[in-house]
Design an enzyme around this catalytic site. Sequence first.
Site, PDB file in Angstrom:
ATOM      1  N   ALA A  23       0.997  -1.018   0.062  1.00  9.08           N
ATOM      2  CA  ALA A  23      -0.056   0.165  -0.031  1.00  9.08           C
ATOM      3  C   ALA A  23       0.949   1.175   0.025  1.00  9.08           C
ATOM      4  CB  ALA A  23      -1.018   0.038   1.071  1.00  9.08           C
ATOM      5  N   HIS A  25       2.911   4.554  -0.566  1.00  6.54           N
ATOM      6  CA  HIS A  25       2.375   6.057  -0.708  1.00  6.54           C
ATOM      7  C   HIS A  25       3.757   6.861  -0.501  1.00  6.54           C
ATOM      8  CE1 HIS A  25       3.694   6.208   3.470  1.00  6.54           C
ATOM      9  NE2 HIS A  25       2.720   5.254   3.921  1.00  6.54           N
ATOM     10  N   HIS A  28       6.797   5.723   1.579  1.00  3.29           N
ATOM     11  CA  HIS A  28       7.740   5.043   1.206  1.00  3.29           C
ATOM     12  C   HIS A  28       8.338   5.344  -0.447  1.00  3.29           C
ATOM     13  CE1 HIS A  28       4.043   2.506   2.551  1.00  3.29           C
ATOM     14  NE2 HIS A  28       4.866   2.044   3.402  1.00  3.29           N
ATOM     15  N   GLY A 138      10.862   4.491   8.051  1.00  5.24           N
ATOM     16  CA  GLY A 138      10.288   5.944   8.275  1.00  5.24           C
ATOM     17  C   GLY A 138      10.259   6.337   9.710  1.00  5.24           C
ATOM     18  N   LYS A 140       8.133   8.050  11.163  1.00  5.47           N
ATOM     19  CA  LYS A 140       6.944   8.160  11.408  1.00  5.47           C
ATOM     20  C   LYS A 140       6.515   7.179  12.643  1.00  5.47           C
ATOM     21  CE  LYS A 140       2.385   7.242  10.746  1.00  5.47           C
ATOM     22  NZ  LYS A 140       1.940   5.665  10.777  1.00  5.47           N
ATOM     23  N   SER A 176       0.239   7.483   5.866  1.00  2.07           N
ATOM     24  CA  SER A 176       0.260   6.366   6.346  1.00  2.07           C
ATOM     25  C   SER A 176      -0.612   5.432   5.351  1.00  2.07           C
ATOM     26  CB  SER A 176      -0.431   6.300   7.763  1.00  2.07           C
ATOM     27  OG  SER A 176      -0.773   4.961   8.104  1.00  2.07           O
TER      28      SER A 176
END
Length: 272
Positions: A23, A25, A28, A138, A140, A176
């Site tokens: 998935a 985004h 990434h 990441g 995050k 995310s």
Amino acid sequence: MARVVQLWKRQGQSIGFVPTMGALHAGHLSLIQKARRENQRVVVSIFVNPTQFGPKEDFRKYPRPWQRDQKLCQKALVHALYRPHAKHMYPQGFLTFVEVSRLSNKLCGQFRPGHFRGVATIVLKLLEQVRPQRAYFGEKDFQQLVIIRCMVQDLNLPVTVIGCPTVREADGLALSSRNVYLNPQQRSKAVHLYRGLKAGALVARKHGSKVTHVLSQMHKEVRKIPGVRMDYLKVVNPKTLEDAKHLQGPLRLVGAIRIGKTRLIDNVAIFC
Ligand code: PAF
């Protein structure tokens, strides 16, 4: 995968590795771009790792847009896309897990028991299979990054872990794969987690501020979100993830909230 990497290495080429659950985004893609700049070959893995999901979590419904991910990797000039099968990653009778104790039980670990054990286990296995010189994660998922750094150091793994800045939407929401779960109303609320952390960072910069002032500012902001459930909002030491007692040196403001069924995490670095 191991054979291909071995061949590249024999040719003297360096390998950068971006492990993902797909998935993909822009967050990434920023990891992939950095890996491309710093290595001759880039490997991306896509594996939705069952052991890092709790029994009531979203493993089944986690987005798996395989064809879209494949195209994005092609466009990003990734050299190898590794998509192992669960039955090979976790063969029957699998019993061996990696536990990065202490760091794994804090923050998200308190709300997602076993999550970081699953993450550490799969990352170790992927690193062992791909054997890159550099691996990219990441910021995050800040706690994940701290745990992986610790594991790599503790187990003397021959890889450099590289943390990369969080990529955000124009209004500040951290990208995310789980943002797709948010409906438009929830999406507009979601950005307030980042706003709360930024408000805390602003207070931290004021002369004479204390940790308690920062915390109450963050709570005040995040509590404004209608229907929000707060897992935690904290000021922590970025290495130990312990609660900070004083506003001194590098610190991280970290938070996790739930909007509807979606859990959102974010963090902001400060230096006092
Ligand atoms: O951050 C992720 O996407 C995952 O936790 C990781 C590192 C790929 C392990 O499954």
